[in-house]
Design an enzyme around this catalytic site. Structure first.
Site, PDB file in Angstrom:
ATOM      1  N   GLU A 146      74.478  -5.642 -12.985  1.00 34.42           N
ATOM      2  CA  GLU A 146      73.291  -6.331 -13.493  1.00 34.42           C
ATOM      3  C   GLU A 146      73.018  -7.574 -12.657  1.00 34.42           C
ATOM      4  O   GLU A 146      73.918  -8.386 -12.429  1.00 34.42           O
ATOM      5  CB  GLU A 146      73.503  -6.766 -14.958  1.00 34.42           C
ATOM      6  N   HIS A 184      68.369   1.688 -12.094  1.00 33.68           N
ATOM      7  CA  HIS A 184      68.206   2.181 -13.460  1.00 33.68           C
ATOM      8  C   HIS A 184      66.863   2.917 -13.596  1.00 33.68           C
ATOM      9  O   HIS A 184      66.775   3.961 -14.239  1.00 33.68           O
ATOM     10  CB  HIS A 184      68.282   0.994 -14.431  1.00 33.68           C
ATOM     11  N   ASP A 194      63.823  -1.145 -13.967  1.00 33.55           N
ATOM     12  CA  ASP A 194      64.672  -2.083 -13.220  1.00 33.55           C
ATOM     13  C   ASP A 194      65.556  -1.345 -12.211  1.00 33.55           C
ATOM     14  O   ASP A 194      65.953  -0.219 -12.460  1.00 33.55           O
ATOM     15  CB  ASP A 194      65.528  -2.916 -14.190  1.00 33.55           C
TER      16      ASP A 194
END
Ligand SMILES: [Zn+2]
Length: 277
Positions: A146, A184, A194
């Protein structure tokens, strides 16, 4: 020495001001303890010698004969995300609260700080309902990274530098194929967007992380070219064809946000398809 031992206990964030030392308490001490308990319970699972069959229908349970030739299964994909949150701290909190049921292996802050949140061999909850090729349980096969970014801003260069170092480490450690570094949005078209079109996929591909197309100036697209089949061959889920095209364009043609596929888009897609066949 007392200061040092206290600091170790509270995971040292030490400041010396005017000769006095202060230790700030690690806000994640309690959740780190829960992590260790969970890891311990999974270590116990690895030691088990399972013998039961489901729905045996009169077939006897297997007799256990442990082989001596094995190792641990390893990740074969990397999925990159943006957090859609406003700070790294906010994301660390989100991933240490049970009610959110989401996590990732790594969180990279805007300033390039890397937080490792889960042993790479364990399964994080970052992919959700997703598909790449014929693989649907993406979480079981992948490492989730992330990036602290709200989705409407460019990615910080310090953050991308740290990401490249991390990807290099993961690629070498687990021998992850070049094409298996995806976003993703690639594995969940129509549901996730994203990392955003600001993400520098081309820069990553130049370092060997993720596929990329070659010069298409001499490419001639034949009449028989099937763009959806090409997307499928690359790995995209084409159940929602326009969502798949948008996901492809966000990754490979981020400047083109119009719906549908231009001639330039078809050339790029054909070029990629030829690499994957
Ligand atoms: Zn995501």
């Amino acid at each position: 020495m007392k200061t040092i031992s206290l600091c170790i206990k509270y995971s040292c964030l030490l400041a010396v001001i005017g000769g006095f030392a202060y230790c700030a308490r690690n806000p994640y001490t309690a959740t780190n303890k829960v992590y260790r308990q969970h890891a311990k319970s999974y270590a116990k699972v690895l030691r088990q010698q399972p013998g039961e069959l489901s729905g045996a229908n009169g077939v006897a349970a297997p007799s256990w004969v442990g082989t001596i030739n094995f190792n641990i299964r390893k990740p074969s994909m990397v999925i990159i995300h943006h957090t859609a949150q406003n700070s790294c701290e906010q994301t660390l909190k989100t991933f240490t609260m049970e009610k959110t049921q989401v996590s990732a292996h790594y969180v990279i802050c805007r300033n390039g700080t890397i937080h490792h949140m889960l042993n790479d061999y364990l399964r994080a909850w970052h992919g959700g309902v997703a598909k790449w090729g014929n693989l649907t349980d993406i979480n079981s096969a992948s490492i989730g990274i992330e990036l602290d970014n709200n989705g409407t801003e460019p990615f910080d260069s310090a953050q991308i530098s740290s990401l490249l170092v991390l990807l290099d480490t993961l690629q070498h450690r687990y021998n992850i194929p070049t094409a298996n570094f995806v976003g993703h949005g690639d594995i969940a078209p129509g549901r996730k967007v994203d990392p955003s079109a600001f993400f520098p996929w081309h820069q990553l591909a130049e370092k060997g992380f993720g596929g990329w197309f070659k010069d298409t100036s001499a490419t001639v697209v034949p009449e028989s070219f099937n763009p959806l089949l090409a997307l499928r061959i690359i790995g995209y889920d084409i159940k929602d064809s326009s969502a798949a095209i948008m996901a492809f364009k966000r990754h490979f043609m981020p400047a083109d946000s119009l719906p549908g596929l231009s001639d330039a888009g078809k050339k790029i897609l054909l070029n990629l398809q030829q690499q994957y066949q």
